[in-house]
Design an enzyme around this catalytic site. Sequence first.
Site, mmCIF file in Angstrom:
data_model
loop_
_atom_site.group_PDB
_atom_site.id
_atom_site.type_symbol
_atom_site.label_atom_id
_atom_site.label_comp_id
_atom_site.label_asym_id
_atom_site.label_seq_id
_atom_site.Cartn_x
_atom_site.Cartn_y
_atom_site.Cartn_z
ATOM 1 N N GLU A 1 0.746 -1.041 0.261
ATOM 2 C CA GLU A 1 0.078 0.169 0.177
ATOM 3 C C GLU A 1 0.889 1.422 0.296
ATOM 4 O O GLU A 1 0.496 2.001 -1.029
ATOM 5 C CB GLU A 1 -0.659 0.448 1.318
ATOM 6 N N ASP B 1 3.517 -4.801 -6.083
ATOM 7 C CA ASP B 1 4.153 -6.479 -5.072
ATOM 8 C C ASP B 1 5.021 -5.707 -5.102
ATOM 9 O O ASP B 1 5.759 -6.189 -3.523
ATOM 10 C CB ASP B 1 2.757 -7.121 -5.902
#
Length: 642
Positions: free
Chosen positions: A491, A554
């Site tokens: 995030e 990611d």
Amino acid sequence: MVNTPKEVIDESLFKDDLYQAVNGNWLKDATIPDDHASTGGFMDLNDNIEKNLMNDFDNLPKDLSSFNEPFQEFAKLYQLAQNFDQRDTDGADPIKSFLNKIENLKDFSELNSQIKEWNLSGLPLPFNYSVDADMKNTQINALYAGTPGLFLPDRTYYENNNPAYDQLMPIFTNMVTSLLVLADYSGSEADEIIESAKKFDAAIAPNVKSAEESADYTKMYNPMDFTEFAKYSSSIDLTKFANDLFGKAPEQIIVTDPKYFEAINNIVNPDTFSDLKNWMLVKFLISTTGYLSEEFRQTGSTYSRALSGRKAASSQKKSAFYLASGVFGQTVGDYYAHKYFGPKAKADVEQMVRNMIKVYQQRLENNDWLGKATREKAVLKLSKLELHVGYPEKIDPIEYKYQVTPHGEGGTLFANVNQFIRITKEYRYAELGKPVDRTRWDMSANTVNAYYDPSKNMIVFPAAILQAPFYSLEQSASANYGGIGAVIAHEISHAFDNNGSQFDEFGNLNNWWTDEDRKSFDKLADKMIAEFDGIPFAGGKVNGKLTVSENIADAGGLSCANEAAKNEGDYDLKDFFINWARVWRMKATKEYMQLLLNIDVHAPHELRANVQVKNLDDFYTTFNVSSNDKMYLPEDKRVKIW
């Protein structure tokens, strides 16, 4: 880590397929529930939360005066939703007046005369107004013009003789025909209505963005002078509609998809009025099936079940739970967090976030492909990042406005939810031009997920995701970093992906990069696109452009979590990588996997687990991976951005 018998790890596969090594034995035994399209990490947690909450709510005391007001109303709605005997008795009656309203619409003049009430009543239109933070001034709410959804999941289903169209549209057609008959239309009337509605849907399709195009959400920002925008449609009075809703149309509107509005006169005009009416009728009818009888509910889920490969609709009890908790999301989340989320876990996770931010700051400061000015701006943005863990400080005030009307007083389930839609629309529209509530969460605390909000430069980790396998006080620190740590850093990475990197420290769409640095970033992003693009999966291929932002997040998240794990005194990178693979375990229907390939901005779970680790040098040393192994990726092919 100690593994349960069902989670026996096949260490012989580490070098060839990390995902299968960790999850292969689980995959052999895992079964997908009939009312699911998948099972695995995220879904298993969600099922457990659902089970606990439904059990709690089945055993509530009769006197609810000790609960807050929104919870008392939630309990009433939940009971109303569970009264299927009454819902079956009511049949289509709760929506008949709305269907009649659409049927009796004579022309555009009549639509324009009642367009405010039409919208507040929850009736569809071939475009929508919404109020949200101005992307270039996120302190203030602005007006947006959006496009309608299609009958099929994405524009690409309508293109190039896509076989999915021929497979899915007949299922959709049959479902709608059956729903119309349930609503007391004759078979011939139903056939005519759906064919007409499909004609209008087909006219919309070429003019709206695909999922891939929508993934670049900075291109949603197309501000226009409202008087110029209003000229787009000669049939719908866009100015009157805005004047009716807001007292006076604002000077500016942000158009999310200009191509659609440039074409709207060809789509929406007197010659297509009959098709538009039937399209609105079908759209409205589909949206109501979950609030009506069991026959409506079962029939209304036919298409979505075919789309996802689910064998059965959810149970009546479960559907009632999700309906009521969907309306009172923050209220149910508040209940869940206070009962099931502990202060020790909150403090531990917040410390992990601080550790991750330190790692990120060091990486930004030592970055070798960014110039000094851009590095300093990136560090500044990181320092202003807002963190929310667990649950919001207050329930969204809108949920205090929902008051349930009992059935005996005319309050059918549909009537109540429809009234809540009106209240919500009025509440959100009233925020136009006012300061943005930067404390509002987009997810409830019982949601197994997390997100980064670029317009607020804020990361949010609801309580529900802070469980094993993502996080547990009983797991090693390395395992936690491979789970929730990588999610946290993922995030944070969104602040610096291809979309988030275009917003500044205040959440405003603002180019804080030099041209040279942006070109360097774009080259690295292209490498990430290439790493995933075209990988065969579930009978299709991964779209690298569609998934690029999530893949960048990611990669950054896993890399930074890896470093943070190593900063702990007794790190174990084997634990770290094993738990990274474990959290992505998922067994899904082929239909669901194919759907996600077409519309999901995330890469398939298996590839998230396997491809990203190949970019990390520590993966090779941890498992002694060499050029002879399938998990090997040559150094010059490894993508390293953050």
